[in-house]
Design an enzyme around this catalytic site. Structure first.
Site, PDB file in Angstrom:
ATOM      1  N   GLU A  32       0.828  -1.214   0.000  1.00 45.31           N
ATOM      2  CA  GLU A  32       0.000   0.000   0.000  1.00 45.31           C
ATOM      3  C   GLU A  32       0.859   1.259   0.000  1.00 45.31           C
ATOM      4  O   GLU A  32       0.674   2.170   0.817  1.00 45.31           O
ATOM      5  CB  GLU A  32      -0.976  -0.021   1.184  1.00 45.31           C
ATOM      6  CG  GLU A  32      -1.914  -1.224   1.145  1.00 45.31           C
ATOM      7  CD  GLU A  32      -2.929  -1.254   2.267  1.00 45.31           C
ATOM      8  OE1 GLU A  32      -2.852  -0.385   3.167  1.00 45.31           O
ATOM      9  OE2 GLU A  32      -3.807  -2.134   2.248  1.00 45.31           O
ATOM     10  N   GLU A  36      -4.227  -8.987  -0.295  1.00 49.53           N
ATOM     11  CA  GLU A  36      -4.764  -8.759   1.049  1.00 49.53           C
ATOM     12  C   GLU A  36      -6.275  -8.647   0.934  1.00 49.53           C
ATOM     13  O   GLU A  36      -6.828  -7.555   0.846  1.00 49.53           O
ATOM     14  CB  GLU A  36      -4.157  -7.498   1.663  1.00 49.53           C
ATOM     15  CG  GLU A  36      -4.486  -7.277   3.121  1.00 49.53           C
ATOM     16  CD  GLU A  36      -3.749  -6.065   3.689  1.00 49.53           C
ATOM     17  OE1 GLU A  36      -2.503  -6.021   3.563  1.00 49.53           O
ATOM     18  OE2 GLU A  36      -4.413  -5.165   4.232  1.00 49.53           O
TER      19      GLU A  36
END
Length: 807
Positions: free
Chosen positions: A406, A486
Site C-alpha cells: 500500500e 490482502e
C-alpha cells in the site's frame, strides 16, 4: 520482465550447515547480559555489566514492559513501551580462530542496531527487520572477547503495528578457513532437462581465493543417498544433472542436500552443506498459477511477525505449531506482512510445504508514520533488499518478492513509476528467477499513475475496493498476472456472536459513479433483534462482520475467476497493535494463542477435502427456551443433517454459492449434533453440548516431551470444564499457573483482544473457557511440573519431560 515459467532450488544456510573439520556454525544465543536504557561506554571490553540482567536470545524487551496509555506515539503498538536496550556477551576465541574467517550474523535487531566487537563498531543498520552479517576476524583476539549491541527503538511512532524491541531473532557465528565459500555466496538456478529431469546451474563465490582452487559438488536425497556429483569449472560454476527429482510442493516438501567441497592444492579447505528443493512454477495471465505442471490456487493468509505473549521474539516451536494449524485448515501460502521474515520461518516453510510471498517493506519514500522507514529509504533500500534476497533467494517456498505494501507513491504519476521500476530491476538483478510484486490498495489510482504496470505480478489489497476490480482490470490489462494480496479483514472474536451484520468501508446505497470503492457485499441480519447485545464491542464469529466482502464472497471470486493466482486473507492469526486501546486486532482465523475460531473451520471447509463439519454457535446460552438461534454449519461434504436432543431438524444440501447451511433453531438445552454426508454416506460429525457450571481446570499440551536446549517451547492449554468434561464456552475464571522443575514460564494469554493483564506473570483469566501458558525449556534435562488453579474449581496438573539436547 514477465515471469511465465520459473524453476528454483532452495539453499538453507546457517543452522542447516553441519559443523565439521573445515567449518562450524555455532549458536550464539546464550549468555547475554541486558540493560534497559542507554549505557555510556558499554561497548568497551572492560565495562562492568555484573548488575545487568541475564537473557537468552531471542529477546523482545518491550513485551514485558507496562503499557503506557498516556503516550499517544505508542498507540499503533498497543501502547507497549519501547526505548533503548543494550546487550553484551563474552565469548572465548581459540588461538586457531585468528587465522580463520569468522562471521557474526544477527537475523533481526529492532531497530537502529549497532554492533561492536571488542569496542570496534561494525556499523549501524536502521531497518529493524533486515538480517545483518559481518566478518569479524580482524577484531578478534585469543581468549576473552566481547560483542556489544545497542538497539534503539525510542523514536516513535515508527510502525503501524507492534514491532517489539531488541535482538528478537537468533544470532550465529560461522567459523571457516580463510579461503572459504562466501557467506550466502551460493546461487543455484534450475532448468528443465528432458521429460523429467532438471539441471542445477550452480555458481559459487569464494572469499579470499587463492591459486589452485577447485570446487566439487554432490547432491544427496532426503534419505542420504547421493544422486549426483559434479566438478566446477575454473570460474566456480557447474551444471549438475538431477534425474527424476522429487519436486517440492505443499503436499510433498521434499528437500535435498548439496555439499560443496572447496579444495586448494588437492586439500579440502571448506565443506559447505546446503538444503534445497526443486520445484517448477508457471504463471499464466489466463489460467493462473501452475506448480510442477499442476494448476493450483494460492490459499493464503497474511501474517504479522509477533507471536502473542512472547511479542516479536522468534521461537521456532511456536511458529511450527502456528504453521501446522494453518496447513490443517488447508492454507498453502503465507505473505510476510509487511517485512522481511525471520530466516527460521522461511526454513519451516521449506520443511513443511508452505508457499511464501516475502515482503521487504511496508512503506517506501513517502511516510506512513513520523519515524518510519521513509527516513532511511534512499540510503538503505538497496542494501536491505539485497540482504533479504541473498539470504532467501534459493528457498523453494519463496515464489515472489514484494517490494512494498500500500505504498503512498501508487498515485504519484511523476515519481511512482520510476521508483517502482528501479526496485523491480534491482529484484531482477539479484534474482532473475522470481517475479517482483507489491500489495496495492486503491488499485485504480495505481493503474492511472502507471505504478501497477511496472510490476511483474500485481497484488490487489482491498483498500479502496480493489477486490471488486479483478474482472474489470483483466479486461483492461489482459496480460496482467493478478492475485489478492490482502483480501478483506476477517473480523471475528473467538466465542463471540452477533446477529446484526456489520460491513465496514462500504455504503449500502452509495452512488458509485463508476467507482467500486464504496461497494459492499451485504449479508442480511440473522435475526430481527440482536440476540447478543452484550457482545457489542467484540466482533461476530458468524461470517457477517467484515470489510466490503465476506470470507465466502472473496473466495468465490478467487475460485471462479480462472486467471486469479490466489488470495491472501487478512489475517491468518491475530496480532498485537494496530488496534487502538485494545491489545490486539482480532482479524485472524486463529486467535493470539493459536486457538481456532469459527472462520478457521470455514476456510477448512473451502480449502480441504478430508471430510469435516463444524457448527456454530456454541450451545450454552441464557436465553429463554424457544428463543430462535441461527445455527450454521460449514462442511466440505454434500449434505448436513442437524439434530437437537436426538430429533432431526432437517437435512440440507451444501450450496456452492452460499458455502454454509443455516437452520433457525428454537433454543433448548441439551445436545446439538451435525452429521455430514457424501454420496449419501455419513462421513463426519460434530457435537455441541450445553455445559453445566464450571467445575475444574483441565490442562493439555501440544507435546509431552521437550528438548533441554534452552529454546524449546510447549503450549499448555487450560480449559474450564463442567463436571461432565464439557468446555464452559463463556467461562472467565482467573487461572493461576505454577511451574516447577527444569522449565520456565515464557508467557500467558487468553486471546481476548481487550486483555488488560500482562503477558508476563502467573495469572491469566480464561476467555470464553480457554487460556494458555507457554513453558520454555532450560539447558537442564528432567521433569517439569505444571499446575493450574482457579477459585472454587478442581485444579489441573501435568508433567512434561525435558530430554538432553542432541547438540
Amino acid at each position: 520482465m514477465k515471469f511465465m515459467r520459473i524453476m528454483c532450488v532452495a539453499v538453507v544456510l546457517g543452522a542447516a550447515c553441519a559443523s565439521g573439520a573445515t567449518r562450524e556454525v555455532l549458536e550464539f544465543n546464550a549468555g547475554w547480559r541486558f540493560h534497559l536504557g542507554d549505557a555510556a561506554g558499554f561497548e568497551a571490553s572492560g565495562f562492568n555489566d555484573s548488575k545487568w540482567t541475564s537473557v537468552r536470545l531471542p529477546h523482545d524487551f518491550s513485551i514485558g514492559l507496562p503499557r503506557d496509555f498516556d503516550d499517544s506515539s505508542l498507540k499503533d503498538g498497543a501502547y507497549f513501551q519501547t526505548g533503548i536496550g543494550c546487550y553484551r556477551k563474552e565469548f572465548k576465541v581459540p588461538e586457531a580462530w585468528l587465522s580463520k574467517a569468522v562471521t557474526i550474523d544477527f537475523d533481526g535487531i529492532y531497530e537502529n542496531g549497532e554492533i561492536w566487537i571488542n569496542g570496534h563498531s561494525l556499523g549501524k543498520r536502521p531497518y529493524g527487520y533486515v538480517p545483518v552479517w559481518h566478518e569479524i576476524s580482524g577484531f578478534l583476539k585469543a581468549g576473552k572477547n566481547v560483542v556489544a549491541v545497542r538497539a534503539d527503538n525510542s523514536n516513535q511512532p515508527n510502525s503501524r503495528w507492534y514491532t517489539g524491541s531488541g535482538i528478537y531473532r537468533k544470532a550465529t557465528l560461522t567459523v571457516a578457513n580463510k579461503t572459504h565459500v562466501a557467506y550466502h555466496g551460493v546461487r543455484i538456478e534450475t532448468k528443465p532437462e528432458g521429460a523429467n529431469g532438471c539441471r542445477l546451474d550452480v555458481a559459487v563465490e569464494v572469499q579470499h581465493g587463492v591459486p589452485g582452487m577447485a570446487l566439487e559438488f554432490s547432491v544427496a536425497a532426503q534419505d542420504g543417498t547421493v544422486v549426483a556429483t559434479e566438478i566446477a569449472a575454473a570460474d566456480g560454476t557447474a551444471s549438475v544433472l538431477l534425474k527424476n527429482p522429487v519436486r517440492w510442493s505443499p503436499e510433498t516438501p521434499h528437500l535435498y542436500t548439496l555439499e560443496t567441497r572447496l579444495k586448494v592444492a588437492g586439500k579440502v579447505v571448506d565443506e559447505h552443506m546446503e538444503i534445497f528443493g526443486v520445484r517448477d512454477f508457471r504463471m499464466d495471465p489466463k489460467e493462473g498459477l501452475f506448480l510442477n505442471g499442476k494448476s493450483i490456487k494460492l490459499k493464503g493468509v497474511c501474517l504479522h511477525h509477533d507471536a502473542g505473549s512472547v511479542g516479536s521474539a522468534f521461537y521456532r516451536p511456536i511458529w511450527k505449531r502456528r504453521l501446522r494449524l494453518l496447513k490443517e485448515a488447508g492454507c498453502n501460502a503465507i505473505r510476510t506482512s509487511h517485512n522481511i521474515a525471520a530466516r527460521e520461518l522461511i526454513e519451516l516453510c521449506d520443511e513443511m510445504g508452505m508457499i511464501v510471498l516475502e515482503e521487504a517493506f511496508d512503506g517506501l519514500r513517502m511516510q506512513k508514520r513520523e519515524q518510519d522507514y521513509h527516513l532511511y529509504f534512499d540510503e538503505w533500500w538497496r542494501e536491505d533488499l539485497k540482504n533479504m534476497i541473498l539470504r532467501d533467494r534459493n528457498s523453494p517456498s519463496v515464489v515472489m518478492w514484494s517490494i512494498g505494501n500500500e505504498i503512498k507513491e501508487k498515485g504519484d504519476a511523476e515519481n511512482g513509476p520510476p521508483l517502482v521500476r528501479a526496485m523491480v530491476e534491482e529484484v531482477h538483478r539479484l534474482d532473475p528467477t522470481r517475479p517482483a510484486t507489491c500489495g496495492n490498495n486503491f488499485i485504480f489510482a495505481a493503474n492511472k499513475a502507471g505504478v501497477s504496470q511496472e510490476l511483474d505480478v500485481v497484488g490487489y489489497n482491498d483498500g479502496g475496493g480493489s477486490v471488486w476490480e479483478y474482472a474489470n482490470d483483466k479486461a483492461a490489462y489482459p496480460d496482467r498476472l493478478i492475485y489478492g494480496s490482502e483480501v478483506p479483514h476477517t473480523f471475528a472474536t473467538r466465542g463471540m456472536y452477533k446477529t446484526t451484520t456489520r460491513v465496514k468501508k462500504a455504503k449500502k446505497d452509495a452512488e458509485l459513479s463508476g467507482s467500486t470503492k464504496d461497494k459492499g457485499e451485504w449479508v442480511p441480519n440473522l435475526a430481527k433483534k440482536e440476540l447478543w447485545p452484550e457482545n457489542k464491542k467484540y466482533a461476530s464469529s458468524y461470517d457477517n462482520d467484515y470489510t466490503r466482502i465476506s470470507v465466502r464472497g472473496s473466495w468465490k471470486l478467487t475460485r471462479d475467476l480462472p486467471f486469479m493466482i490466489g488470495e491472501f486473507r487478512w489475517t491468518g492469526i491475530d496480532y498485537i497493535g494496530e488496534s487502538g486501546n485494545r491489545t490486539n486486532n482480532d482479524f485472524g482465523v486463529l486467535d493470539l494463542c493459536g486457538f481456532k475460531k469459527d472462520p478457521y473451520y470455514l476456510l477448512q471447509s473451502l480449502w480441504t477435502t478430508e471430510p469435516m463439519v463444524h457448527l456454530l454457535p456454541h450451545w450454552t446460552h441464557t436465553f429463554k427456551k424457544g428463543t430462535v438461534i441461527p445455527v450454521w454449519a460449514y462442511s466440505n461434504c454434500d449434505e448436513v443433517e442437524l439434530f437437537l436432543n436426538g430429533k432431526s431438524l432437517g437435512r440440507q444440501t451444501m450450496d456452492p454459492d452460499v458455502l454454509r447451511i443455516e437452520w433457525k433453531v428454537p433454543y433448548a438445552p441439551g445436545k446439538l449434533e451435525a452429521r455430514a454426508y457424501r454420496a449419501g454416506k455419513p462421513e463426519a460429525a460434530t457435537v455441541r453440548v450445553t455445559a453445566g457450571r464450571p467445575a475444574c481446570v483441565v490442562l493439555t499440551a501440544d507435546k509431552t516431551a521437550m528438548t533441554a536446549s534452552g529454546s524449546d517451547v510447549v503450549h499448555i492449554r487450560a480449559e474450564i470444564q463442567d463436571g461432565q468434561g464439557n468446555i464452559c464456552p463463556t467461562a472467565m475464571n482467573l487461572v493461576e499457573f505454577k511451574v516447577k522443575g527444569v522449565g520456565t514460564m515464557l508467557g500467558v494469554d487468553n486471546g481476548d483482544p481487550y486483555l488488560e493483564h500482562s503477558f508476563v506473570g502467573e495469572h491469566m483469566p480464561a476467555f470464553n473457557g480457554l487460556c494458555q501458558l507457554l513453558v520454555k525449556s532450560t539447558d537442564e534435562a528432567g521433569r517439569i511440573e505444571i499446575t493450574a488453579t482457579a477459585d472454587g474449581l478442581k485444579s489441573g496438573s501435568m508433567i512434561i519431560l525435558s530430554a538432553p539436547s542432541a547438540d
